[in-house]
Write a protein that holds these residues in place. Sequence first.
Motif: not given
Length: 153
Positions: A36-49
């Motif tokens: 859900l967070f990855a869907y709502l936040v427009p950043l790459s999952p790699w960057l989030l990680t």
Amino acid sequence: MTNSGANRLATLLATFFGCGRFPYGPGTAGALGGLLFAYLVPLSPWLLTALFLAPSVWAADVHARLTNRKDPQDVVIDEVLGQWITLASAVHTHSWQAWLWAFVLFRFFDIVKPWPIRRLEKLPGGYGIIADDLLAGLFGAVVMQVAGWNNLY
């Protein structure tokens, strides 16, 4: 920040804003919260990680010490990070099928923990809590990548 403030922040992050407090399947709740967070936040999952990795190791370590448990069940930030890694291989497509497969594959590898994933749990403190899920996420990402090359999702 006071020590109690730091402890509260660590618990908030370690439980991924309370997802780990879900009474049934907190790891699954954490993985879903990560999606859900990855869907709502427009950043790459790699960057989030990358952004969350060091604070997550710290938070998991602090929360484990506070609860006097090696790997507390309510710590789900590790599931969130692992889920993001698997999701990174599917993010080029926004099909719900790809996101569903990313979820299923990550949870499979996280629960089954094939070699050498389980061995990483032996690392000390927050590193041991987080590392096995990172590798489970990477296993899921590899399967997603191969499936994508073969147009399976």
